[in-house]
Design an enzyme around this catalytic site. Structure first.
Site, PDB file in Angstrom:
ATOM      1  N   ASP A 285      -3.125  11.918  -2.048  1.00 45.68           N
ATOM      2  CA  ASP A 285      -3.216  13.373  -2.148  1.00 45.68           C
ATOM      3  C   ASP A 285      -3.765  13.670  -3.524  1.00 45.68           C
ATOM      4  OD1 ASP A 285      -2.856  16.170  -2.292  1.00 45.68           O
ATOM      5  OD2 ASP A 285      -1.351  16.092  -0.804  1.00 45.68           O
TER       6      ASP A 285
ATOM      7  N   THR B  53     -10.153   2.587   4.961  1.00 48.45           N
ATOM      8  CA  THR B  53      -9.174   3.422   5.540  1.00 48.45           C
ATOM      9  C   THR B  53      -9.969   4.595   6.540  1.00 48.45           C
ATOM     10  OG1 THR B  53      -9.258   5.438   3.958  1.00 48.45           O
ATOM     11  CG2 THR B  53      -8.161   3.298   3.337  1.00 48.45           C
TER      12      THR B  53
ATOM     13  N   LYS C  68      -3.634  21.057  -8.366  1.00 52.51           N
ATOM     14  CA  LYS C  68      -3.282  22.039  -9.546  1.00 52.51           C
ATOM     15  C   LYS C  68      -2.186  21.310 -10.616  1.00 52.51           C
ATOM     16  CE  LYS C  68      -2.632  25.815  -5.939  1.00 52.51           C
ATOM     17  NZ  LYS C  68      -1.515  26.840  -5.287  1.00 52.51           N
TER      18      LYS C  68
ATOM     19  N   ASP D 256     -11.908   9.488  -2.711  1.00 48.03           N
ATOM     20  CA  ASP D 256     -13.435  10.264  -2.719  1.00 48.03           C
ATOM     21  C   ASP D 256     -13.400  11.381  -3.667  1.00 48.03           C
ATOM     22  OD1 ASP D 256     -11.254  11.623  -0.912  1.00 48.03           O
ATOM     23  OD2 ASP D 256     -12.616  12.968  -0.665  1.00 48.03           O
TER      24      ASP D 256
ATOM     25  N   GLU E 102       0.733  -1.130   0.037  1.00 46.26           N
ATOM     26  CA  GLU E 102       0.029  -0.095  -0.005  1.00 46.26           C
ATOM     27  C   GLU E 102       0.840   1.411  -0.076  1.00 46.26           C
ATOM     28  OE1 GLU E 102      -3.813   2.028   2.236  1.00 46.26           O
ATOM     29  OE2 GLU E 102      -2.389   0.891   3.563  1.00 46.26           O
TER      30      GLU E 102
END
Length: 214
Positions: free
Chosen positions: A118, A191, A122, A154, A44
């Site tokens: 993350d 998670t 941008k 998400d 992971e």
């Protein structure tokens, strides 16, 4: 994500070498020695506080799991979870995922998990996204033939970007869900972020892809 400094974190990691593997470069191509078996290895990338990798380890004792997390102040929580679970098939690496090929030999890993990475929204930060083509190159180097990437997020924008990145790279899409928690998918291990986001009614997106035969 704002990280709270934990001055004791480095010492704590060093005190748990049976979980946080020290000098992982020395085990490249020899991870079976750490686990004491030849079971498949799943990693992971960005394991966070370790709820997912620990849960997977408990649910699948015939698979070896390695959670990779860069930040000491985060991975300490994962160490505690692994210790509490007593899962001897879960190990952790406090390293940068940019250097995966320094720690794993070609065809040493069977699956890569990317959970709630993350999104780096941008455009100028596109190369930092864990589904960017240079990362897909890294995963390809260490994965077995037809190795898999399982991806959850998400963030709709990151999900759409990742599907295109997978497609442009030539990966085969084998599963997709635009609303995982309202699907028929079985065996989902959540998670910490997933619990938080889903409790607010946010959709969870999931996909599975694999590299084609050479």
């Amino acid at each position: 994500m704002r990280l709270r400094n934990k001055p004791w974190a480095g010492e704590y990691l060093a005190e748990n070498p049976q979980i946080v593997i020290q000098d992982p470069q020395s085990y490249k191509g020899k991870w079976h020695e750490i686990f004491g078996n030849d079971h498949p290895i799943h990693i992971e990338v960005g394991t966070g506080k370790g709820q997912f990798v620990t849960g997977m380890g408990r649910a699948n004792p015939s698979i070896n799991y390695i959670g990779i997390e860069l930040f000491e102040s985060v991975i300490v929580h994962a160490v505690k979870k692994v210790k509490e679970s007593e899962a001897n098939n879960v190990k952790l690496l406090n390293v940068n995922a940019n250097n995966l090929t320094e720690y794993f030999a070609p065809a040493e890993v069977s699956r890569v998990y990317l959970n709630f990475s993350d999104p780096w929204p941008k455009t100028k930060h596109e190369k930092r996204r864990l589904t960017y083509k240079t990362f897909l190159d890294l995963y390809k180097e260490i994965l077995v033939e037809e190795g898999e990437i399982h991806f959850k997020t998400d963030n709709q924008g990151l999900f759409e970007y990742s599907l295109k990145s997978f497609s442009d790279y030539g990966l085969k899409l084998t599963y997709i869900s635009l609303d995982l928690h309202n699907s028929d998918f079985e065996g989902n291990i959540m998670t910490e972020y997933e619990e938080k986001f889903s409790s607010k009614g946010q959709r969870i997106y999931r996909s599975e892809v694999k590299y084609e035969k050479k």
